[in-house]
Design an enzyme around this catalytic site. Sequence first.
Site, PDB file in Angstrom:
ATOM      1  N   SER A   1     -59.002  18.457 -15.571  1.00  0.00           N
ATOM      2  CA  SER A   1     -59.808  18.481 -16.801  1.00  0.00           C
ATOM      3  C   SER A   1     -60.629  19.761 -16.749  1.00  0.00           C
ATOM      4  O   SER A   1     -60.801  20.347 -15.665  1.00  0.00           O
ATOM      5  CB  SER A   1     -60.747  17.275 -16.813  1.00  0.00           C
ATOM      6  OG  SER A   1     -61.752  17.427 -17.802  1.00  0.00           O
TER       7      SER A   1
ATOM      8  N   TYR B   1     -66.663  11.394 -12.952  1.00  0.00           N
ATOM      9  CA  TYR B   1     -65.486  12.077 -13.488  1.00  0.00           C
ATOM     10  C   TYR B   1     -65.468  13.559 -13.065  1.00  0.00           C
ATOM     11  O   TYR B   1     -64.446  14.064 -12.609  1.00  0.00           O
ATOM     12  CB  TYR B   1     -65.517  11.945 -15.013  1.00  0.00           C
ATOM     13  CG  TYR B   1     -64.265  12.412 -15.720  1.00  0.00           C
ATOM     14  CD1 TYR B   1     -63.121  11.625 -15.747  1.00  0.00           C
ATOM     15  CD2 TYR B   1     -64.230  13.627 -16.405  1.00  0.00           C
ATOM     16  CE1 TYR B   1     -61.972  12.033 -16.416  1.00  0.00           C
ATOM     17  CE2 TYR B   1     -63.098  14.043 -17.088  1.00  0.00           C
ATOM     18  CZ  TYR B   1     -61.974  13.246 -17.092  1.00  0.00           C
ATOM     19  OH  TYR B   1     -60.842  13.655 -17.765  1.00  0.00           O
TER      20      TYR B   1
END
Length: 251
Positions: free
Chosen positions: A143, A156
């Site tokens: 990401s 995350y």
Amino acid sequence: MPRFSDRVVLITGAGSGLGRAAAVEMAGEGGAIAVVDIDRPSAEETVGLITREGGNAVAIEADVSSSTSVQAMVAAAVGHFGRIDVLVNNAGVVGELKPLHEVSEESWDFVQSVDMKGVFLCSKYVIPIMLEQGRGVIVNIASVSGFLASKTGVEYTAAKHGVTGLTKQTAYDYGHQGIRAVGIGPGVIETPLTAEWTCEGGPFHELTMEAPAGRYGRPEDVARLVAFLASDDADFMHGHTIPIDGGSIIR
Ligand code: NAP
């Protein structure tokens, strides 16, 4: 000749979003796809999309955070197709989107177990197959949160930074043995995972609209990059995680 006509591709989290789009894209280029998801009906739905277009795919239910489940997944894929040429480590979850001191230990453990340990486990049990074959490609979906801090939360961000490191180390350890590892760092892409974010007033709206592309990403945008990186066209690309974000993190 289609780029994946002689290739078996295993994609985790392929019952939805980016994984489904990558499965459809690579099946369209001739790949035989092992569609893996924790939710069997959604994996079967992806298989239906592929076979309706004349493609070749099988649904496999597996939880990437469980060692026994991942080992069964690899056995099922090899049992069905005989080999695994491409592994796309895509399955992922987000956490509580809170400041660190408010994040529960459960959320920390859950996100690490899927987003980070899942990549480790799937790679650990697929790599021996690739070593035996003398070739293979691993594409890890990280990401932009694997490069910088943002509103995606500490669990995350930490997990995705871990994935970018894991990708480098995998490339370093196995490049000389015919296994190429690369990563992808998507910005905000419209999928079920981000359904609550991709609206006006959402946490990334301003950043996204001000970026050069001026729109959220589509799963197909990322799927085309997955296919390129997994193909022989990307033969000289090792270990890097490539951002695909409409330019949102250039400043
Ligand atoms: P998604 O639409 O939620 O798809 C993820 C799929 O993975 C779902 O089908 C989910 O099943 C499945 N899954 C969840 N936990 C699993 C497990 N333990 N084992 C196997 N499958 C599991 O999400 P997405 O947006 O396509 O995201 C895919 C990947 O891209 C993730 O790694 C995510 O972090 C990354 N990413 C996404 C974006 C974005 O903006 N969308 C941006 C950057 C990176 P359930 O739905 O049943 O849980």
